[in-house]
Design an enzyme around this catalytic site. Structure first.
Site, PDB file in Angstrom:
ATOM      1  CD  GLN A   1     -12.080   9.189 -32.529  1.00  0.00           C
ATOM      2  OE1 GLN A   1     -12.175   8.919 -31.336  1.00  0.00           O
ATOM      3  NE2 GLN A   1     -12.779  10.147 -33.094  1.00  0.00           N
TER       4      GLN A   1
ATOM      5  CD  GLU B   1       5.985  -7.516 -14.843  1.00  0.00           C
ATOM      6  OE1 GLU B   1       7.189  -7.608 -15.049  1.00  0.00           O
ATOM      7  OE2 GLU B   1       5.189  -8.449 -15.012  1.00  0.00           O
TER       8      GLU B   1
ATOM      9  N   PRO C   1       0.817  -1.218   0.000  1.00  0.00           N
ATOM     10  CG  PRO C   1      -0.913  -1.603   1.528  1.00  0.00           C
ATOM     11  CD  PRO C   1       0.377  -2.188   1.016  1.00  0.00           C
TER      12      PRO C   1
HETATM   13  C1  FAD Z   1      -3.884  -5.069 -12.266  1.00  0.00           C
HETATM   14  C2  FAD Z   1      -2.592  -4.933 -11.528  1.00  0.00           C
HETATM   15  C3  FAD Z   1      -1.785  -6.044 -11.338  1.00  0.00           C
HETATM   16  C4  FAD Z   1      -0.596  -5.919 -10.623  1.00  0.00           C
HETATM   17  N1  FAD Z   1       0.149  -7.047 -10.350  1.00  0.00           N
HETATM   18  C5  FAD Z   1       1.201  -6.944  -9.505  1.00  0.00           C
HETATM   19  C6  FAD Z   1       1.895  -8.120  -9.061  1.00  0.00           C
HETATM   20  O1  FAD Z   1       1.568  -9.257  -9.470  1.00  0.00           O
HETATM   21  N2  FAD Z   1       2.904  -7.975  -8.178  1.00  0.00           N
HETATM   22  C7  FAD Z   1       3.303  -6.752  -7.708  1.00  0.00           C
HETATM   23  O2  FAD Z   1       4.226  -6.692  -6.901  1.00  0.00           O
HETATM   24  N3  FAD Z   1       2.659  -5.624  -8.114  1.00  0.00           N
HETATM   25  C8  FAD Z   1       1.638  -5.703  -8.983  1.00  0.00           C
HETATM   26  N4  FAD Z   1       0.985  -4.562  -9.385  1.00  0.00           N
HETATM   27  C9  FAD Z   1       1.430  -3.274  -8.883  1.00  0.00           C
HETATM   28  C10 FAD Z   1       2.118  -2.384  -9.909  1.00  0.00           C
HETATM   29  O3  FAD Z   1       3.368  -2.910 -10.250  1.00  0.00           O
HETATM   30  C11 FAD Z   1       2.187  -0.972  -9.310  1.00  0.00           C
HETATM   31  O4  FAD Z   1       0.863  -0.468  -9.336  1.00  0.00           O
HETATM   32  C12 FAD Z   1       3.137  -0.060 -10.035  1.00  0.00           C
HETATM   33  O5  FAD Z   1       4.463  -0.479  -9.836  1.00  0.00           O
HETATM   34  C13 FAD Z   1       3.007   1.393  -9.564  1.00  0.00           C
HETATM   35  O6  FAD Z   1       2.984   1.519  -8.170  1.00  0.00           O
HETATM   36  P1  FAD Z   1       1.815   2.374  -7.471  1.00  0.00           P
HETATM   37  O7  FAD Z   1       0.542   1.874  -8.014  1.00  0.00           O
HETATM   38  O8  FAD Z   1       2.016   2.337  -6.007  1.00  0.00           O
HETATM   39  O9  FAD Z   1       2.020   3.851  -8.010  1.00  0.00           O
HETATM   40  P2  FAD Z   1       2.969   4.983  -7.394  1.00  0.00           P
HETATM   41  O10 FAD Z   1       4.353   4.446  -7.228  1.00  0.00           O
HETATM   42  O11 FAD Z   1       2.312   5.587  -6.218  1.00  0.00           O
HETATM   43  O12 FAD Z   1       3.002   6.032  -8.568  1.00  0.00           O
HETATM   44  C14 FAD Z   1       1.978   6.996  -8.800  1.00  0.00           C
HETATM   45  C15 FAD Z   1       2.434   7.898  -9.946  1.00  0.00           C
HETATM   46  O13 FAD Z   1       3.638   8.593  -9.562  1.00  0.00           O
HETATM   47  C16 FAD Z   1       4.656   8.352 -10.509  1.00  0.00           C
HETATM   48  N5  FAD Z   1       5.961   8.310  -9.850  1.00  0.00           N
HETATM   49  C17 FAD Z   1       6.296   7.625  -8.713  1.00  0.00           C
HETATM   50  N6  FAD Z   1       7.590   7.804  -8.443  1.00  0.00           N
HETATM   51  C18 FAD Z   1       8.093   8.608  -9.415  1.00  0.00           C
HETATM   52  C19 FAD Z   1       9.393   9.162  -9.683  1.00  0.00           C
HETATM   53  N7  FAD Z   1      10.451   8.907  -8.913  1.00  0.00           N
HETATM   54  N8  FAD Z   1       9.545   9.958 -10.754  1.00  0.00           N
HETATM   55  C20 FAD Z   1       8.476  10.213 -11.572  1.00  0.00           C
HETATM   56  N9  FAD Z   1       7.227   9.723 -11.370  1.00  0.00           N
HETATM   57  C21 FAD Z   1       7.048   8.929 -10.307  1.00  0.00           C
HETATM   58  C22 FAD Z   1       4.291   7.003 -11.123  1.00  0.00           C
HETATM   59  O14 FAD Z   1       4.924   6.823 -12.388  1.00  0.00           O
HETATM   60  C23 FAD Z   1       2.791   7.119 -11.207  1.00  0.00           C
HETATM   61  O15 FAD Z   1       2.429   7.860 -12.338  1.00  0.00           O
HETATM   62  C24 FAD Z   1      -0.188  -4.657 -10.130  1.00  0.00           C
HETATM   63  C25 FAD Z   1      -0.997  -3.541 -10.346  1.00  0.00           C
HETATM   64  C26 FAD Z   1      -2.194  -3.674 -11.015  1.00  0.00           C
HETATM   65  C27 FAD Z   1      -3.066  -2.456 -11.153  1.00  0.00           C
END
Ligand code: FAD
Length: 382
Positions: A339, A366, A128
């Site tokens: 589109q 990923e 989270p």
């Molecule tokens: C359907 C689904 C399946 C998934 N499956 C897996 C799985 O099997 N195993 C697993 O471990 N995870 C899984 N994930 C998680 C996924 O890898 C993460 O959602 C992803 O890595 C982004 O993390 P976050 O959602 O916490 O976004 P955040 O890290 O909170 O990012 C939010 C925004 O801020 C930007 N941001 C953050 N840091 C920076 C930076 N330093 N510079 C510029 N921009 C930045 C991001 O690019 C994004 O636009 C899954 C997610 C989904 C939705």
């Protein structure tokens, strides 16, 4: 330079195309409508030797190489993104940490059933409070006699809650180093271990048949032999698994973009307005030409990254470029495909509306595309 596929790669491509036509395409609407994970499809893929494509035969796989893997993934991804995404997570990040870093005993015990397709692999990094910033994870594994006690929460884990799931490979903090930096280690937690709670399915925009859940570990005790490889190298292990995973997500994206191109071209040729097929209008032709050009570029960089992997050469930069470019291509292709289909593209009666929903996660999962750019910049020497 040879851009042709070998006979083995062509026969794997034909096998996957045929399998998709017979077993996936006729049923994909039902899975995507109900959100049911189609375990029976993965069992059939297991019978065809498709569940351990990157694992050597001695551990139950077929070791076809990354280029052949990309070819196979493109075919399954064209047919259905949910099946392909679950397959992608199983084949790479859900299995390969055991191949690369597991002990011989761990490979025999867990990798063999994964590669044979008796069980499904999952990878739990995200939490989270820790997405892009993997170092911020809070899950801990504390030494306890000859074992470890795990506490924490993993978010968005794919493949951990199905009837075929083996469990999950997680990253946890196992202490701190003499210099004060946090120490990370990887563990395999089997399903059914007391204290390992598999949460509810998380509703999503797309990838409806992918089993994506929150996982909670509450004083979850595992024996010492559940530590994957050595203590303290978990973060490096996870980053290595994600590098090959990026080639796989690029192939997943390539399949979606190619599917958008094919259905849009067909539709544009048969849809008539103003007395002629809409494919006669230059505005539509330019969309299709741009889409085809981007798909071809995405294919080239994805195949190159896979080829570098097969040669045993450095591939991390090209893998990040492939993931970034191919997923942006898929998203753009899905927008343009809707589109080109006009109002029909916005309805669930046409497959492009599902492509549109499935495309967005490719730019996020990923490693978001912002993170891919950071990886590429770092590898350029910035
Ligand atoms: C359907 C689904 C399946 C998934 N499956 C897996 C799985 O099997 N195993 C697993 O471990 N995870 C899984 N994930 C998680 C996924 O890898 C993460 O959602 C992803 O890595 C982004 O993390 P976050 O959602 O916490 O976004 P955040 O890290 O909170 O990012 C939010 C925004 O801020 C930007 N941001 C953050 N840091 C920076 C930076 N330093 N510079 C510029 N921009 C930045 C991001 O690019 C994004 O636009 C899954 C997610 C989904 C939705």
């Amino acid at each position: 330079m040879n851009f042709g596929l070998t006979d083995e790669q062509k026969s794997l491509q034909a096998l996957c195309r045929d399998f998709a036509r017979k077993e996936i395409i006729p049923r994909r609407d039902e899975w995507n409508r109900t959100g049911r994970f189609p375990a029976e499809v993965f069992r059939k893929m297991a019978e065809l030797g498709l569940m351990g494509l990157l694992v050597p035969e001695e551990y139950g796989g077929t070791s076809v190489g990354a280029v052949a893997y990309v070819v196979a993934m493109e075919e399954i991804a064209k047919a259905d993104q949910s099946v392909a995404a679950a397959w992608n997570a199983h084949l790479t990040i859900g299995s390969l940490p055991l191949l690369y870093f597991g002990t011989e005993e761990q490979k025999r015990r867990w990798l063999v059933p994964l590669a044979r397709g008796e069980r499904l692999g999952a990878f739990g990094l995200t939490e989270p409070e820790a997405g892009s910033d993997a170092r911020a994870i809070r899950t801990t594994a504390s030494p306890d006699g000859d074992g470890w006690v795990i506490n924490g929460t993993k978010m968005f884990t794919s493949n951990a809650g199905t009837e075929m799931s083996l469990g999950v490979i997680i990253l946890a903090v196992t202490g701190s180093r003499p210099d004060g930096a946090r120490e990370y280690s990887a563990f395999l937690i089997e399903r059914g271990t007391p204290g390992f709670h598999v949460g509810r399915l998380i509703p999503k925009i797309g990838w409806h048949a992918v089993d994506t859940r929150e996982l909670v570990f509450e004083n979850c005790r595992v024996p010492g032999d559940h530590l994957i490889g050595a203590r303290g190298v978990g973060l490096r292990q996870f980053m290595q698994a994600l590098a090959i995973g990026r080639i796989s997500v690029a192939a997943l994206s390539l399949g979606l973009a190619q599917a958008c191109l094919e259905v849009s071209l067909d539709y544009a040729r048969q849809r008539r307005q103003f007395g002629q097929p809409i494919s006669r209008f230059q505005a539509i032709q330019f969309k299709l030409a741009d889409m085809a050009t981007a798909v071809e570029n995405a294919r080239l960089i994805t195949y190159k990254a896979a080829w570098l992997y097969d040669q045993g050469r450095e591939f991390a930069k090209e893998a990040a470029m492939a993931k970034l470019y191919a997923s942006d291509t898929a998203m753009h292709a899905a927008v343009e495909a809707v589109q080109i289909h006009g109002g029909y593209g916005y309805t669930d009666e046409f497959v492009v509306s599902r492509f549109f929903r499935d495309a967005k996660i490719l730019q996020i999962g990923e490693g978001t595309n912002e993170i891919q750019r950071l990886v590429i910049a770092r590898l350029l020497g910035c």
